[in-house]
Motif scaffolding. Structure first.
Motif, mmCIF file in Angstrom:
data_model
loop_
_atom_site.group_PDB
_atom_site.id
_atom_site.type_symbol
_atom_site.label_atom_id
_atom_site.label_comp_id
_atom_site.label_asym_id
_atom_site.label_seq_id
_atom_site.Cartn_x
_atom_site.Cartn_y
_atom_site.Cartn_z
ATOM 1 N N ILE A 66 0.844 -1.206 0.000
ATOM 2 C CA ILE A 66 0.000 0.000 0.000
ATOM 3 C C ILE A 66 0.875 1.251 0.000
ATOM 4 C CG2 ILE A 66 -1.648 1.345 1.384
ATOM 5 C CD1 ILE A 66 -2.814 -1.424 2.279
ATOM 6 N N SER A 67 1.896 1.272 0.853
ATOM 7 C CA SER A 67 2.732 2.473 0.957
ATOM 8 C C SER A 67 3.627 2.671 -0.262
ATOM 9 C CB SER A 67 3.561 2.433 2.240
ATOM 10 O OG SER A 67 4.460 1.358 2.218
ATOM 11 N N ARG A 68 3.916 1.614 -0.999
ATOM 12 C CA ARG A 68 4.704 1.756 -2.230
ATOM 13 C C ARG A 68 3.865 2.285 -3.391
ATOM 14 N NH1 ARG A 68 8.218 -3.837 -2.229
ATOM 15 N NH2 ARG A 68 9.767 -3.142 -0.728
ATOM 16 N N PHE A 69 2.578 1.971 -3.371
ATOM 17 C CA PHE A 69 1.716 2.361 -4.485
ATOM 18 C C PHE A 69 1.145 3.771 -4.306
ATOM 19 C CE2 PHE A 69 -2.316 2.576 -6.769
ATOM 20 C CZ PHE A 69 -1.918 2.176 -8.031
ATOM 21 N N TYR A 70 0.683 4.073 -3.107
ATOM 22 C CA TYR A 70 0.017 5.346 -2.836
ATOM 23 C C TYR A 70 0.982 6.330 -2.178
ATOM 24 C CZ TYR A 70 -4.284 2.630 -3.449
ATOM 25 O OH TYR A 70 -5.276 1.834 -3.946
ATOM 26 N N ASP A 71 0.707 7.636 -2.343
ATOM 27 C CA ASP A 71 1.481 8.599 -1.565
ATOM 28 C C ASP A 71 1.022 8.507 -0.107
ATOM 29 O OD1 ASP A 71 -0.824 10.271 -1.095
ATOM 30 O OD2 ASP A 71 -0.456 11.366 -2.958
ATOM 31 N N VAL A 72 1.685 9.183 0.794
ATOM 32 C CA VAL A 72 1.445 9.027 2.236
ATOM 33 C C VAL A 72 -0.008 9.325 2.601
ATOM 34 C CG1 VAL A 72 2.044 9.906 4.527
ATOM 35 C CG2 VAL A 72 3.835 9.500 2.832
ATOM 36 N N GLU A 73 -0.534 10.427 2.119
ATOM 37 C CA GLU A 73 -1.909 10.807 2.455
ATOM 38 C C GLU A 73 -2.909 9.784 1.921
ATOM 39 O OE1 GLU A 73 -5.049 14.409 1.624
ATOM 40 O OE2 GLU A 73 -2.918 14.917 1.751
#
Length: 183
Positions: A66-73
């Motif tokens: 999830i954190s690799r695909f999406y930006d932090v927010e």
């Protein structure tokens, strides 16, 4: 159910994440956690399962994808939406194998593929010494509910938008080793 979590209503966004996560191999949506039914090298169905022996890497790898695909927010929003939804779902207990993501390609439905994947999950449950299969289905998904009921599941309880269904894991039938003889 996955489009609201990973796409916030945008099915193309959810599909893009799931495609990315599949290729990460590990975690909840990675290919190592799924089994597929194929016909001439074409995937016609898939299923996954959860149990109490998945280990710490399972959650960590899911979070990593999830954190690799999406930006932090956006990743935080995905996690919040996931928590809200999964709060309505009960995880499998120590004696249960939880089934998820059972999906059959529309052109291959009603041909026994779903039943075969459930039979395979029953074999997995036996190998893990589980006594019960469990899954959740959205209460509006009548075709899925009817399919699972026809496969021997019973409605265990309703919670929010979901119905939990369970089925006892049948004992493995041993084949006879020749004709029976009187002693």
């Amino acid at each position: 159910m996955l489009v609201p979590i990973f796409g916030h209503g945008n099915s193309a966004q959810a599909a893009a994440y799931l495609h990315f996560a599949w290729h990460q191999a590990t975690g909840q949506y990675g290919y190592q956690q799924h089994w597929v039914a194929e016909h001439h090298q074409t995937v016609v169905g898939l299923v996954t399962c959860w149990h109490d022996h998945l280990g710490e890497d399972f959650g960590r790898e899911t979070l990593r994808s999830i954190s690799r695909f999406y930006d932090v927010e956006a990743a935080l929003d995905v996690l919040l939406r996931s928590q809200q939804l999964t709060g309505e779902l009960a995880g499998p207990g120590p004696h249960e194998l939880g089934i998820g993501h059972l999906a059959i390609h529309p052109l291959w439905r009603r041909q026994g593929i779903g039943a075969a994947l459930l039979t395979f999950m029953q074999q997995q449950a036996r190998q893990l010494s589980k006594q019960e299969l469990t899954l959740a289905v959205h209460h509006h998904n009548t075709p899925a509910r009817l399919f699972y009921l026809a496969q021997g599941f019973t409605e265990h309880y309703h919670h929010g938008r979901f119905i939990q269904l369970t089925r006892q894991v049948a004992a493995q039938v041993k084949e006879k080793e020749g004709p029976a003889r009187d002693c």
